[in-house]
Design a protein around this motif. Structure first.
Motif, PDB file in Angstrom:
ATOM      1  N   ASN A 265      16.320   3.887   1.925  1.00  0.00           N
ATOM      2  CA  ASN A 265      15.570   3.290   3.007  1.00  0.00           C
ATOM      3  C   ASN A 265      14.174   3.497   3.103  1.00  0.00           C
ATOM      4  N   LEU A 266      13.266   3.260   3.963  1.00  0.00           N
ATOM      5  CA  LEU A 266      11.685   3.272   3.901  1.00  0.00           C
ATOM      6  C   LEU A 266      11.527   4.663   3.434  1.00  0.00           C
ATOM      7  N   GLN A 267      11.819   5.698   4.116  1.00  0.00           N
ATOM      8  CA  GLN A 267      11.398   6.908   3.820  1.00  0.00           C
ATOM      9  C   GLN A 267      11.628   7.566   2.326  1.00  0.00           C
ATOM     10  N   SER A 268      12.610   7.011   1.770  1.00  0.00           N
ATOM     11  CA  SER A 268      12.957   7.439   0.435  1.00  0.00           C
ATOM     12  C   SER A 268      11.981   6.825  -0.621  1.00  0.00           C
ATOM     13  N   PHE A 269      11.523   5.537  -0.190  1.00  0.00           N
ATOM     14  CA  PHE A 269      10.448   4.994  -0.796  1.00  0.00           C
ATOM     15  C   PHE A 269       9.096   5.447  -0.739  1.00  0.00           C
ATOM     16  N   LEU A 270       8.636   6.008   0.659  1.00  0.00           N
ATOM     17  CA  LEU A 270       7.194   6.358   0.826  1.00  0.00           C
ATOM     18  C   LEU A 270       7.195   7.799   0.295  1.00  0.00           C
ATOM     19  N   ASP A 271       8.116   8.430   0.313  1.00  0.00           N
ATOM     20  CA  ASP A 271       8.292  10.001  -0.545  1.00  0.00           C
ATOM     21  C   ASP A 271       7.575   9.722  -2.070  1.00  0.00           C
ATOM     22  N   ILE A 272       8.157   8.782  -2.656  1.00  0.00           N
ATOM     23  CA  ILE A 272       7.939   8.456  -4.166  1.00  0.00           C
ATOM     24  C   ILE A 272       6.405   7.793  -4.287  1.00  0.00           C
ATOM     25  N   TYR A 273       6.254   7.035  -3.187  1.00  0.00           N
ATOM     26  CA  TYR A 273       4.809   6.395  -3.190  1.00  0.00           C
ATOM     27  C   TYR A 273       3.574   7.070  -3.023  1.00  0.00           C
ATOM     28  N   TYR A 274       3.839   7.899  -2.124  1.00  0.00           N
ATOM     29  CA  TYR A 274       2.591   8.725  -1.732  1.00  0.00           C
ATOM     30  C   TYR A 274       2.572   9.814  -3.119  1.00  0.00           C
TER      31      TYR A 274
ATOM     32  N   LEU B 268      -1.208  -0.743  10.667  1.00  0.00           N
ATOM     33  CA  LEU B 268      -0.323   0.659  10.935  1.00  0.00           C
ATOM     34  C   LEU B 268       0.673   0.489   9.980  1.00  0.00           C
ATOM     35  N   ASP B 269       0.887   1.665   9.190  1.00  0.00           N
ATOM     36  CA  ASP B 269       2.063   1.427   8.427  1.00  0.00           C
ATOM     37  C   ASP B 269       2.724   3.077   8.177  1.00  0.00           C
ATOM     38  N   SER B 270       3.533   3.026   7.152  1.00  0.00           N
ATOM     39  CA  SER B 270       4.215   4.293   6.946  1.00  0.00           C
ATOM     40  C   SER B 270       5.626   4.500   7.802  1.00  0.00           C
ATOM     41  N   SER B 271       6.202   5.592   8.043  1.00  0.00           N
ATOM     42  CA  SER B 271       7.334   5.645   8.664  1.00  0.00           C
ATOM     43  C   SER B 271       7.322   5.196  10.240  1.00  0.00           C
TER      44      SER B 271
ATOM     45  N   SER C   3       4.590  -9.637  -1.100  1.00  0.00           N
ATOM     46  CA  SER C   3       5.111  -8.681  -1.878  1.00  0.00           C
ATOM     47  C   SER C   3       5.028  -7.251  -1.490  1.00  0.00           C
ATOM     48  N   ASP C   4       4.397  -6.886  -0.678  1.00  0.00           N
ATOM     49  CA  ASP C   4       4.201  -5.448  -0.165  1.00  0.00           C
ATOM     50  C   ASP C   4       3.978  -4.404  -0.961  1.00  0.00           C
ATOM     51  N   ASP C   5       4.952  -3.905  -1.764  1.00  0.00           N
ATOM     52  CA  ASP C   5       4.487  -2.989  -2.874  1.00  0.00           C
ATOM     53  C   ASP C   5       5.259  -3.469  -4.254  1.00  0.00           C
ATOM     54  N   PRO C   6       4.349  -4.279  -4.940  1.00  0.00           N
ATOM     55  CA  PRO C   6       5.169  -5.144  -5.955  1.00  0.00           C
ATOM     56  C   PRO C   6       5.533  -4.168  -7.251  1.00  0.00           C
TER      57      PRO C   6
ATOM     58  N   LEU D 173       0.145  -6.671   1.671  1.00  0.00           N
ATOM     59  CA  LEU D 173       0.122  -6.124  -0.083  1.00  0.00           C
ATOM     60  C   LEU D 173      -0.537  -4.752   0.218  1.00  0.00           C
ATOM     61  N   HIS D 174       0.005  -3.603  -0.194  1.00  0.00           N
ATOM     62  CA  HIS D 174      -0.607  -2.334  -0.183  1.00  0.00           C
ATOM     63  C   HIS D 174      -1.163  -2.166  -1.504  1.00  0.00           C
ATOM     64  N   ILE D 175      -2.294  -1.998  -1.605  1.00  0.00           N
ATOM     65  CA  ILE D 175      -3.184  -1.684  -3.049  1.00  0.00           C
ATOM     66  C   ILE D 175      -2.294  -0.443  -3.908  1.00  0.00           C
TER      67      ILE D 175
ATOM     68  N   ASP E 181       3.621  -7.228  10.619  1.00  0.00           N
ATOM     69  CA  ASP E 181       3.746  -6.978   9.490  1.00  0.00           C
ATOM     70  C   ASP E 181       5.437  -6.689   9.389  1.00  0.00           C
ATOM     71  N   HIS E 182       6.058  -7.423   8.696  1.00  0.00           N
ATOM     72  CA  HIS E 182       7.611  -7.578   8.594  1.00  0.00           C
ATOM     73  C   HIS E 182       8.075  -8.124   9.900  1.00  0.00           C
ATOM     74  N   GLY E 183       8.457  -7.742  10.751  1.00  0.00           N
ATOM     75  CA  GLY E 183       9.042  -8.213  12.146  1.00  0.00           C
ATOM     76  C   GLY E 183      10.381  -9.033  12.086  1.00  0.00           C
TER      77      GLY E 183
ATOM     78  N   LEU F  21      11.794  -9.033  -1.369  1.00  0.00           N
ATOM     79  CA  LEU F  21      12.144  -8.278  -1.966  1.00  0.00           C
ATOM     80  C   LEU F  21      12.268  -6.645  -1.677  1.00  0.00           C
ATOM     81  N   SER F  22      11.243  -6.368  -0.836  1.00  0.00           N
ATOM     82  CA  SER F  22      10.927  -5.111  -0.229  1.00  0.00           C
ATOM     83  C   SER F  22      12.234  -4.694   0.734  1.00  0.00           C
ATOM     84  N   ASN F  23      12.534  -5.741   1.458  1.00  0.00           N
ATOM     85  CA  ASN F  23      13.471  -5.721   2.497  1.00  0.00           C
ATOM     86  C   ASN F  23      14.822  -5.355   1.914  1.00  0.00           C
TER      87      ASN F  23
END
Ligand code: HPA
Ligand code: ZN
Length: 336
Positions: free
Chosen positions: A55-64, A167-170, A276-279, A17-19, A219-221, A246-248
């Protein structure tokens, strides 16, 4: 009781869970106003409408971008407290929370401000809600090794509050070997280690997280299924996978929940858990994740409870604390 009630009332343990990923659009707006920060959205509804990820990057851009509204210690407290109230609703009895210090230190927010707010809310969570918790600090893998070493240095005075590093992000283009030396130093300093691996990236990232970073959980795996030998190794070593259904599906790791391999991995004897990762971004907290899996795969009550049992085994608490959690789970299962 019906299955929906069983799932809601089932005691749960969250390990991934990422706060920063619990920042709901409404709180994003409140904090933006409180801290006088401009948002590129006109309303919380507009924010939600932007959560269409490819994909993951499209989420990370908006999350940061969302995290920019977090400035004061009280902001980190409010964020964490709101998450703990969700835990209470979902019968989450223990949670191990990730935070990304570099997302904040890069904007001039002190490491101590971030950790103080999160830690204070967690103490209140224990006192007022009876929820136990731990903190894991993640390195952003798209940044360089030097930056990771700097943030590790900042964490040292807070060893009493931080149990491990992750270790997270891209994942693509930033393999675990980039952080072998930082993780070695972190282990020397007494931190447990985990890493995101095999979410979008290849199985080599799972192997290298195990061999080079000495992780205690992956994490994930979920990409482990590409390699029969790896699946056998994970089963035999009881290496936990913190899977986030749900993240996946939101990040297109799997097209549909019925295509997700979590139940197959559970039945093959792997220590898989539901998280839940980033609920706030992926459309659901713990109960929602359990329900999404149960709606698309026929799961027995024993299998549902096994996800919690695995999470207790995989958690970073003492044997005595694990016994307390197992008792809560057993009591529930006996009376449900
Ligand atoms: N993967 C990588 N980085 C992340 C994630 C994730 O699922 N969530 C927040 N940061
Ligand atoms: Zn994650």
């Amino acid at each position: 009781m019906n299955q929906a009630t069983f799932i809601r009332q089932l005691p749960k343990v969250e390990l991934h869970l990422h706060i920063e990923g619990t920042l709901e659009p409404e709180m994003m707006f409140q904090l933006a106003q409180r801290n006088q920060i401009d948002l590129p959205f006109a309303s919380p509804q507009e924010v939600k409408a932007a959560y269409e990820f490819t994909n993951l990057q499209s989420f990370l851009d908006i999350y940061y971008q969302g995290a920019n509204v977090l400035i004061e210690e009280q902001d980190f407290y409010d964020l964490t407290w709101a998450y703990l109230l969700k835990c209470q609703q979902d019968n989450v009895i223990h949670t191990e929370i990730f935070f990304d210090p570099q997302t904040h230190t890069a904007r001039g927010i002190h490491f101590d401000t971030v950790i103080a707010g999160i830690d204070r809310a967690m103490k209140d969570g224990l006192e007022q809600l009876g929820i136990t918790s731990r903190i894991i600090m993640c390195f952003l893998r798209h940044l360089d090794e030097e930056s990771a070493f700097e943030v590790l240095e900042m964490a040292l005075p807070h060893k009493d509050k931080i149990i491990g590093v992750g270790l997270d992000s891209s994942e693509l283009g930033h393999p675990p070997e980039k952080f072998e030396r930082v993780f070695s130093k972190a282990r020397d300093e007494g931190f447990i280690t985990v890493a995101h691996a095999g979410e979008e990236g290849p199985v080599s990232n799972i192997y290298n997280s195990l061999e080079l970073l000495n992780v205690s959980r992956i994490d994930h795996g979920v990409r482990c299924a590409d390699d029969e030998q790896l699946v056998a190794l994970l089963a035999e070593s009881k290496m936990p996978l913190t899977v986030c259904p749900l993240s996946n599906t939101k990040l297109k790791v799997f097209d549909e929940m019925r295509d997700h391999n979590i139940v197959e991995l559970l039945r093959r004897g792997l220590c898989v858990t539901i998280n839940s990762d980033d609920p706030a971004y992926f459309g659901g907290y713990m109960t929602d994740n359990f329900r999404a899996v149960a709606e698309s795969h026929a799961l027995s009550r024993e299998e549902l409870a096994l996800f919690t049992c695995n999470a207790i085994d995989a958690s970073f608490i003492s044997e005595a604390e694990k016994c307390v959690l197992r008792e809560k789970l057993d009591d529930f299962v006996a009376t449900a």
